[in-house]
Design an enzyme around this catalytic site. Structure first.
Site, mmCIF file in Angstrom:
data_model
loop_
_atom_site.group_PDB
_atom_site.id
_atom_site.type_symbol
_atom_site.label_atom_id
_atom_site.label_comp_id
_atom_site.label_asym_id
_atom_site.label_seq_id
_atom_site.Cartn_x
_atom_site.Cartn_y
_atom_site.Cartn_z
ATOM 1 N N LYS A 93 0.763 -0.993 -0.020
ATOM 2 C CA LYS A 93 0.134 -0.012 0.125
ATOM 3 C C LYS A 93 0.938 1.296 -0.203
ATOM 4 C CE LYS A 93 -4.142 -2.171 1.404
ATOM 5 N NZ LYS A 93 -5.311 -2.223 2.305
ATOM 6 N N LYS A 122 -2.912 -9.475 -7.604
ATOM 7 C CA LYS A 122 -3.914 -9.625 -7.193
ATOM 8 C C LYS A 122 -5.064 -8.671 -7.816
ATOM 9 C CE LYS A 122 -4.931 -7.433 -2.785
ATOM 10 N NZ LYS A 122 -5.397 -7.264 -1.727
ATOM 11 N N LYS A 141 -8.858 -2.814 -6.053
ATOM 12 C CA LYS A 141 -9.660 -1.639 -6.370
ATOM 13 C C LYS A 141 -8.586 -0.585 -6.622
ATOM 14 C CE LYS A 141 -12.081 -2.826 -2.351
ATOM 15 N NZ LYS A 141 -13.192 -2.922 -1.483
HETATM 16 P P1 TYM Z 1 -9.947 -5.826 1.911
HETATM 17 O O1 TYM Z 1 -11.066 -4.605 2.131
HETATM 18 O O2 TYM Z 1 -8.837 -5.380 0.849
HETATM 19 O O3 TYM Z 1 -10.741 -6.986 1.366
HETATM 20 C C1 TYM Z 1 -11.707 -7.588 1.826
HETATM 21 C C2 TYM Z 1 -11.902 -8.947 1.764
HETATM 22 O O4 TYM Z 1 -11.677 -9.508 0.272
HETATM 23 C C3 TYM Z 1 -10.621 -10.222 0.073
HETATM 24 N N1 TYM Z 1 -10.024 -9.995 -1.227
HETATM 25 C C4 TYM Z 1 -9.584 -11.067 -2.017
HETATM 26 N N2 TYM Z 1 -9.857 -12.258 -2.359
HETATM 27 C C5 TYM Z 1 -9.337 -13.011 -3.285
HETATM 28 N N3 TYM Z 1 -9.011 -12.323 -4.358
HETATM 29 C C6 TYM Z 1 -8.706 -11.079 -4.456
HETATM 30 N N4 TYM Z 1 -8.175 -10.294 -5.380
HETATM 31 C C7 TYM Z 1 -9.073 -10.150 -3.140
HETATM 32 N N5 TYM Z 1 -8.998 -8.755 -2.915
HETATM 33 C C8 TYM Z 1 -9.471 -8.707 -1.562
HETATM 34 C C9 TYM Z 1 -9.419 -10.040 1.405
HETATM 35 O O5 TYM Z 1 -8.702 -10.978 1.685
HETATM 36 C C10 TYM Z 1 -10.754 -9.894 2.397
HETATM 37 O O6 TYM Z 1 -11.092 -10.854 3.086
HETATM 38 N N6 TYM Z 1 -7.503 -5.579 6.292
HETATM 39 C C11 TYM Z 1 -8.872 -5.980 5.508
HETATM 40 C C12 TYM Z 1 -10.054 -5.646 6.286
HETATM 41 C C13 TYM Z 1 -9.982 -5.945 7.422
HETATM 42 C C14 TYM Z 1 -10.217 -7.386 8.160
HETATM 43 C C15 TYM Z 1 -10.479 -7.199 9.722
HETATM 44 C C16 TYM Z 1 -10.559 -8.582 7.804
HETATM 45 C C17 TYM Z 1 -10.064 -5.136 8.647
HETATM 46 N N7 TYM Z 1 -10.245 -5.585 9.916
HETATM 47 C C18 TYM Z 1 -10.478 -8.381 10.447
HETATM 48 C C19 TYM Z 1 -10.595 -9.566 8.575
HETATM 49 C C20 TYM Z 1 -10.640 -9.592 9.971
HETATM 50 C C21 TYM Z 1 -8.745 -5.473 4.068
HETATM 51 O O7 TYM Z 1 -8.103 -4.577 3.869
HETATM 52 O O8 TYM Z 1 -9.721 -6.144 3.387
#
Ligand code: TYM
Length: 378
Positions: A150, A242, A245
């Protein structure tokens, strides 16, 4: 606070089922094999609409798990405090938060079966974040790969490098401690996420263990990582990365809210290869084709082997792409329409979030009270 008293507090509290298999990472193949009384928690950042990676890596499994396990609890949050690590104009952040909640509801989450809320509405996340930040070493945070991505740093870079230190915000670097607080605040037993979150969850288990050992309690269950078979959906244009967004290339990412024409055009432009003949799943030598196969497998709930076997009628790359595009269009058609309707009805979205906040806060207040007693902060 004596260890004895801490132990008494721990035995007083409701002990969540930790009947877990020995592995701390589990692939979800059967959605209804969660142990009874599990507490499943996950979050997504409100960076606007959700994309195919979020959907197949996480949100679809949230929906299925919460629909098929009535004896467990499900808590899903919009991680707006995490999104604050990238500053945005206030109106944009607010709109993104609405879009995220509308995307989740449109994806089929049923709020009678799960708690859905904004992280910032439950201030106990921030309180526990501080206690856990104090238990997390800079070295542990430095080893995390997400902040480097990031902050647009190389994977080998370090916070001790002066240039990296100057250009990295403390919030972004410390973000995993807040993520640990999110999970542990609810004493969660399972966390369904995509593959990119595995490292954060490993850290979470280590911090939970450290807390339990330091205070001589068995308070936090060690949360298991639940991975879907389609745990990593790759960029359509560059299948080395991956799907994300933040990718500036629009065609790399399909959104749940894209129109059928947008989906068809993006899949048509997806990077594949020029190998002719039988389809095979080989992420190393055929990353683009393997990504499409993984997408089909995620959408149809078929194993990769069955998916490949079922593709024999598709004779060329164009027919494969048409097939993938049709599947995505079908999957998202009703969701796009519902999303548009929900976004027009912000009063309803607010009502859903308030209801979710009240339920989440009720649990959070009990647990933070117990945590404060354990650490001597009551
Ligand atoms: P975030 O918002 O980036 O993504 C949300 C969820 O989507 C999954 N994901 C993917 N899975 C497969 N292929 C991809 N290309 C892909 N892009 C995103 C992510 O693995 C996630 O499950 N830090 C986390 C949010 C968070 C969180 C938490 C998650 C904050 N607190 C506590 C679990 C538990 C995040 O930025 O996800």
């Amino acid at each position: 606070m004596s260890y004895l008293r801490a132990t008494r507090v721990a035995s007083r509290v409701r002990f969540l089922s930790t009947k877990q298999s020995t592995s701390s990472i589990q692939e979800i193949d059967k959605y209804n094999d969660l142990p009874p009384n599990s507490r499943v928690f996950s979050m997504i950042q409100p960076t606007g609409r959700i994309h195919l990676g979020n959907y197949l890596g996480a949100v679809k499994s949230w929906r299925t798990l919460s629909n098929t396990n009535p004896d467990s609890e499900f808590i899903f949050g919009i991680a707006d405090l995490h999104a604050f690590t990238t500053l945005k104009p206030a109106t944009e952040l607010k709109e993104n938060r609405y879009q995220a909640i509308a995307s989740l509801l449109a994806s089929g989450l049923d709020v009678s079966k799960c708690v859905l809320y904004f992280q910032s509405a439950v201030p106990e996340h921030l309180e526990l974040n501080w206690y856990l930040t104090c238990m997390t070493s800079m070295g542990q945070l430095n080893r995390m790969t997400q902040w480097k991505l990031k902050a647009q740093q190389s994977q080998t870079s370090s916070i001790t490098d002066e240039k990296v230190m100057e250009s990295t915000k403390a919030g972004l670097f410390c973000y995993p401690a807040l993520q640990n607080a999110d999970i542990l605040l609810y004493r969660s037993t399972h966390v369904p996420v995509g593959d990119d979150q595995s490292q954060h969850l490993e850290l979470c288990r280590n911090i939970a263990k450290l807390f339990n050992n330091t205070y001589g309690v068995d308070y936090f269950p060690l949360p298991k990582t639940l991975l879907t078979p389609a745990k990593k959906i790759l960029s359509l244009k560059n299948p080395e990365k991956k799907m994300s967004k933040s990718d500036p290339v629009q065609a790399s990412c399909v959104y749940v809210t894209d129109s059928p024409e947008q989906i068809q055009s993006k899949i048509k432009k997806a990077t594949t290869d020029s190998i002719q003949g039988a389809w095979n799943y080989d992420p190393v030598s055929r990353p683009g084709i393997s990504n499409l196969i993984n997408i089909i497998s995620g959408l149809t709930n078929e194993s990769i082997d069955n998916t490949v076997a079922n593709l024999h009628h598709l004779k060329d790359h164009k027919s494969l792409k048409d097939y993938v595009a049709d599947l995505i269009v079908n999957e998202f058609d009703d969701k796009r329409q519902l999303y548009d309707e929900l976004l027009q009805n912000k009063d309803y979205l607010e009502q859903v979030c308030k209801q979710g906040r009240d339920k989440a806060r009720e649990m959070a207040l009990v647990n933070i009270g117990e945590i404060k007693t354990i650490i001597g902060m009551d």
